[in-house]
Design a protein around this motif. Sequence first.
Motif, mmCIF file in Angstrom:
data_model
loop_
_atom_site.group_PDB
_atom_site.id
_atom_site.type_symbol
_atom_site.label_atom_id
_atom_site.label_comp_id
_atom_site.label_asym_id
_atom_site.label_seq_id
_atom_site.Cartn_x
_atom_site.Cartn_y
_atom_site.Cartn_z
ATOM 1 N N THR A 134 0.500 6.941 -17.757
ATOM 2 C CA THR A 134 -0.600 6.026 -18.035
ATOM 3 C C THR A 134 -1.727 6.341 -17.049
ATOM 4 O OG1 THR A 134 0.168 4.422 -16.430
ATOM 5 C CG2 THR A 134 1.050 4.229 -18.666
ATOM 6 N N PRO A 135 -2.952 5.999 -17.386
ATOM 7 C CA PRO A 135 -4.057 6.222 -16.437
ATOM 8 C C PRO A 135 -3.800 5.515 -15.111
ATOM 9 C CG PRO A 135 -4.931 5.675 -18.596
ATOM 10 C CD PRO A 135 -3.443 5.504 -18.677
ATOM 11 N N ALA A 136 -3.180 4.360 -15.147
ATOM 12 C CA ALA A 136 -2.895 3.626 -13.903
ATOM 13 C C ALA A 136 -1.914 4.413 -13.027
ATOM 14 C CB ALA A 136 -2.320 2.241 -14.226
ATOM 15 N N SER A 137 -0.890 4.998 -13.658
ATOM 16 C CA SER A 137 0.084 5.789 -12.899
ATOM 17 C C SER A 137 -0.566 7.040 -12.336
ATOM 18 C CB SER A 137 1.266 6.186 -13.783
ATOM 19 O OG SER A 137 2.055 5.071 -14.059
ATOM 20 N N CYS A 138 -1.457 7.637 -13.119
ATOM 21 C CA CYS A 138 -2.181 8.816 -12.659
ATOM 22 C C CYS A 138 -2.966 8.475 -11.397
ATOM 23 C CB CYS A 138 -3.109 9.312 -13.761
ATOM 24 S SG CYS A 138 -4.191 10.646 -13.224
ATOM 25 N N ASP A 139 -3.665 7.329 -11.403
ATOM 26 C CA ASP A 139 -4.427 6.888 -10.214
ATOM 27 C C ASP A 139 -3.499 6.688 -9.025
ATOM 28 O OD1 ASP A 139 -6.747 6.981 -11.578
ATOM 29 O OD2 ASP A 139 -6.893 4.810 -11.929
ATOM 30 N N ALA A 140 -2.356 6.049 -9.309
ATOM 31 C CA ALA A 140 -1.409 5.773 -8.232
ATOM 32 C C ALA A 140 -0.911 7.073 -7.616
ATOM 33 C CB ALA A 140 -0.232 4.962 -8.763
ATOM 34 N N LEU A 141 -0.580 8.042 -8.472
ATOM 35 C CA LEU A 141 -0.042 9.314 -7.980
ATOM 36 C C LEU A 141 -1.093 10.078 -7.171
ATOM 37 C CD1 LEU A 141 2.018 10.330 -11.123
ATOM 38 C CD2 LEU A 141 2.946 9.877 -8.839
ATOM 39 N N LEU A 142 -2.353 10.050 -7.630
ATOM 40 C CA LEU A 142 -3.405 10.738 -6.871
ATOM 41 C C LEU A 142 -3.681 10.008 -5.546
ATOM 42 C CD1 LEU A 142 -5.886 11.746 -9.711
ATOM 43 C CD2 LEU A 142 -4.220 13.182 -8.508
ATOM 44 N N TRP A 143 -3.524 8.681 -5.591
ATOM 45 C CA TRP A 143 -3.701 7.904 -4.356
ATOM 46 C C TRP A 143 -2.688 8.322 -3.292
ATOM 47 C CZ3 TRP A 143 0.215 4.753 -2.493
ATOM 48 C CH2 TRP A 143 -0.104 4.041 -1.321
ATOM 49 N N LEU A 144 -1.453 8.660 -3.735
ATOM 50 C CA LEU A 144 -0.378 8.973 -2.787
ATOM 51 C C LEU A 144 -0.775 10.093 -1.821
ATOM 52 C CD1 LEU A 144 2.656 8.359 -2.044
ATOM 53 C CD2 LEU A 144 3.203 10.375 -3.405
ATOM 54 N N LEU A 145 -1.529 11.082 -2.322
ATOM 55 C CA LEU A 145 -1.928 12.209 -1.477
ATOM 56 C C LEU A 145 -2.863 11.762 -0.358
ATOM 57 C CD1 LEU A 145 -2.606 15.190 -3.892
ATOM 58 C CD2 LEU A 145 -0.537 14.582 -2.658
ATOM 59 N N ARG A 146 -3.548 10.653 -0.567
ATOM 60 C CA ARG A 146 -4.472 10.161 0.460
ATOM 61 C C ARG A 146 -3.867 8.998 1.238
ATOM 62 N NH1 ARG A 146 -7.535 9.730 -4.120
ATOM 63 N NH2 ARG A 146 -7.674 7.502 -3.767
ATOM 64 N N ALA A 147 -2.582 8.687 0.944
ATOM 65 C CA ALA A 147 -1.964 7.505 1.554
ATOM 66 C C ALA A 147 -1.556 7.783 2.985
ATOM 67 C CB ALA A 147 -0.764 7.047 0.724
ATOM 68 N N ARG A 148 -2.551 8.045 3.814
ATOM 69 C CA ARG A 148 -2.297 8.324 5.230
ATOM 70 C C ARG A 148 -3.233 7.474 6.073
ATOM 71 N NH1 ARG A 148 -3.005 13.419 3.152
ATOM 72 N NH2 ARG A 148 -4.991 13.620 4.208
ATOM 73 N N GLY A 149 -2.714 6.935 7.179
ATOM 74 C CA GLY A 149 -3.567 6.146 8.057
ATOM 75 C C GLY A 149 -2.765 5.093 8.790
ATOM 76 N N GLY A 150 -3.395 3.983 9.103
ATOM 77 C CA GLY A 150 -2.734 2.926 9.864
ATOM 78 C C GLY A 150 -1.900 2.037 8.954
ATOM 79 N N VAL A 151 -1.555 0.878 9.484
ATOM 80 C CA VAL A 151 -0.665 -0.038 8.773
ATOM 81 C C VAL A 151 -1.297 -0.531 7.459
ATOM 82 C CG1 VAL A 151 -1.476 -2.087 9.994
ATOM 83 C CG2 VAL A 151 0.891 -2.001 9.169
ATOM 84 N N GLU A 152 -2.650 -0.407 7.356
ATOM 85 C CA GLU A 152 -3.332 -0.879 6.148
ATOM 86 C C GLU A 152 -2.897 -0.102 4.903
ATOM 87 O OE1 GLU A 152 -4.764 0.693 8.635
ATOM 88 O OE2 GLU A 152 -5.639 2.513 7.766
ATOM 89 N N VAL A 153 -2.390 1.135 5.103
ATOM 90 C CA VAL A 153 -1.905 1.926 3.968
ATOM 91 C C VAL A 153 -0.756 1.206 3.260
ATOM 92 C CG1 VAL A 153 -0.788 4.098 3.325
ATOM 93 C CG2 VAL A 153 -2.610 4.101 5.033
ATOM 94 N N LEU A 154 0.057 0.505 4.033
ATOM 95 C CA LEU A 154 1.195 -0.203 3.451
ATOM 96 C C LEU A 154 0.727 -1.353 2.562
ATOM 97 C CD1 LEU A 154 3.500 -0.299 6.609
ATOM 98 C CD2 LEU A 154 3.442 1.377 4.759
ATOM 99 N N THR A 155 -0.355 -2.024 2.975
ATOM 100 C CA THR A 155 -0.931 -3.097 2.164
ATOM 101 C C THR A 155 -1.487 -2.512 0.869
ATOM 102 O OG1 THR A 155 -1.651 -3.912 4.297
ATOM 103 C CG2 THR A 155 -2.395 -5.135 2.356
ATOM 104 N N GLU A 156 -2.217 -1.392 1.021
ATOM 105 C CA GLU A 156 -2.778 -0.710 -0.153
ATOM 106 C C GLU A 156 -1.681 -0.355 -1.142
ATOM 107 O OE1 GLU A 156 -5.286 2.949 0.057
ATOM 108 O OE2 GLU A 156 -5.960 1.989 1.931
ATOM 109 N N ALA A 157 -0.554 0.151 -0.605
ATOM 110 C CA ALA A 157 0.527 0.640 -1.454
ATOM 111 C C ALA A 157 1.068 -0.455 -2.367
ATOM 112 C CB ALA A 157 1.649 1.209 -0.591
ATOM 113 N N ARG A 158 0.989 -1.710 -1.919
ATOM 114 C CA ARG A 158 1.543 -2.809 -2.717
ATOM 115 C C ARG A 158 0.826 -2.962 -4.048
ATOM 116 N NH1 ARG A 158 1.845 -5.348 2.394
ATOM 117 N NH2 ARG A 158 3.964 -5.096 3.163
ATOM 118 N N ARG A 159 -0.399 -2.443 -4.110
ATOM 119 C CA ARG A 159 -1.150 -2.539 -5.375
ATOM 120 C C ARG A 159 -0.525 -1.682 -6.476
ATOM 121 N NH1 ARG A 159 -6.427 -0.497 -5.472
ATOM 122 N NH2 ARG A 159 -6.143 0.663 -3.550
ATOM 123 N N PHE A 160 0.239 -0.658 -6.059
ATOM 124 C CA PHE A 160 0.698 0.325 -7.040
ATOM 125 C C PHE A 160 2.153 0.147 -7.451
ATOM 126 C CE2 PHE A 160 -2.744 2.422 -4.669
ATOM 127 C CZ PHE A 160 -3.602 2.709 -5.726
#
Lengths: 417, 214
Positions: free
Chosen positions: A212-238
């Motif tokens: 699905t387009p949503a899954s595609c966005d989530a998968l592309l997001w994973l490559l940029r999922a680096r940083g501080g603890v805020e990444v974990l909050t972001e991840a909950r959206r997916f």
Amino acid sequence: MGTKPILYEKPQGVRDYLPQRAQWRRQLEQKLSETYRLWGYEEIITPTFEYIETFQQGLRGQEDRLFKLIDRSGKTMVLRPEMTAPIARVVSSLLKDRALPLRLFYIASIFRQQLVVTGRDAEFTQAGVEHFGDASPHADAEMIALAIDALCSVSVPGVRIALGQVAFLHAFLAEQISGDAERQEIIQSLLSKDFVMYERCVRGYLEDGKLTPASCDALLWLLRARGGVEVLTEARRFVTRADSLAALENLAAIWEMLRLHQVDQFIQVDLGLLPDFEYYTGCVWEGYAPGIGFPVVSGGRYDDMASKFGRNTPATGFMIGIERVLEVLDRTGELAVSAPKLIQFTEQDREAAIHFSTWLRRGKRLEIACSVASSSHRAAEAAPDVVGTLRGGQLFTDDLVLAGLWKSWRMESEGDQ
Amino acid sequence: MSCNLPDVLTIALSKGRIMNDTLDLMRKACVSVPAEMEDSRKFILDSPDGQLRFIVAKPTDVPTFVEYGVADLGIVGKDVLLEADRDLYELLDLGIGRCRVCVCGTPEQLGKEIHRVASKYPKIASDYFRRLGRQVEVIFLNGQVELAPLIGLADRIVDIVETGRTLRENGLEIHEEIAEITTRVVANRMSFRLKNQPINQLIDQLRQVRLVRA
């Protein structure tokens, strides 16, 4: 066509440690052991070679990198390619009645054949710890904090830890991608760190209607999922699945405890991190330092390993690469070394020389080593580390400490008479 | 001694085939590239703003430099990456230097059994035939691989094909395609963590201008 080795030739990938480096290495090992002990870890030593079956869980598709030996009954043995499996074996057998949690550390040579001329070591040293019997984030945070403490204790500067979670990664991918073959392809591209292939696959699946387009966005997001603890909050959206959310909770809890250990400034979350070892089941991490292109430390949770040997207990651990730390310290000039000092004597002074040097050693009065050599030996005369010369019952030296010690010894020995 | 400084991003560029296209693309992306880059014989050049250092290297050495971290980033063809098999992050496809790695031979050999293959890419060649379950002997050659079938050294070659002109002029043709090749940006594992920000910024800039196949 094989050429016979030259008399003084060594196999590829092994090395000699000449006195200075040998001393550095031992100092390093000692300091790391000290830190591990301070945190309540006990040392363990296991055999250099074991049956190949012990390591079945080990290197992913890298059986050809094992050094193999055949014993008299035809069984295959290997020089240990890692330490986690042998320790899990001991914990499940010899130590099976010891109460958990169990905190162990080791300093051991590891052997892996290098397939190409990459300049990599075939024998290298790992200083690692294993913590059995605690599945909670507390143990994982303890691992990371201990690793950082250990690296700081040997003055490795600018350490940075990348922290991921394989349980999250697998749950996240299962949630986004329904096809097994597609998921395997994505896992393969993460393993080989090939983001180009990853992106191409994801966009391809979207075109083919496998995503699905949503899954595609989530998968592309994973490559940029680096940083501080805020990444974990972001991840909950997916994610919505319970196991994905639980894995994120686990990372958030580890982060919180790292904050209590006051080491969170060293940590970078990286949800796409997928190490080569198949046995990891939870959080995984790698540590880097400036000046060396390879990780100096790596670790993670492997809850299934001990159960393969018959004891069902969770485990987490890490290893520091001694040679890599040495390389970092080489560059920062952190390593001090003391070469043994030499006192020369003339033939008539042999007795005084032997007695004086014995007195120095017994009282550990000099931090430097001390040895005597007759000045009739030309080699000794040429030595740059000669600090004094005994001649006619007198010590000639520029070293004030040594001169003072000589005086004390003379007074003591005269007092004895 | 160390060339790789903590606050400078060091980039290893492959000289030869893809060098000019790489520099054009970088300028288009507003990356600060030294003006004398094309004409200079220097191997190490710093950008005018001092943020970047360029190492000009033989393509096959680029993955080695990056794996060991003497360069943070490398710009190199996928053919070289496949052959080198180094532990690197592959971050971006620049879309330039497009070509294919192919099995080639004379028209008469088409469809016949393969015994011996000559190549500058022994790993790509043997991996390919092994994957297909075909037992083929691979001979490593340094250049002018097209010679091999003509002088009877091998019955096929594995090489990159860009326009196909060299092949045609030597009476050879493509028999099988192994992989499509483009130029990639690769990163060292340590740099990818410790120089995260400048690397991301450069990748974003290049992403804007890279060639995407129509």
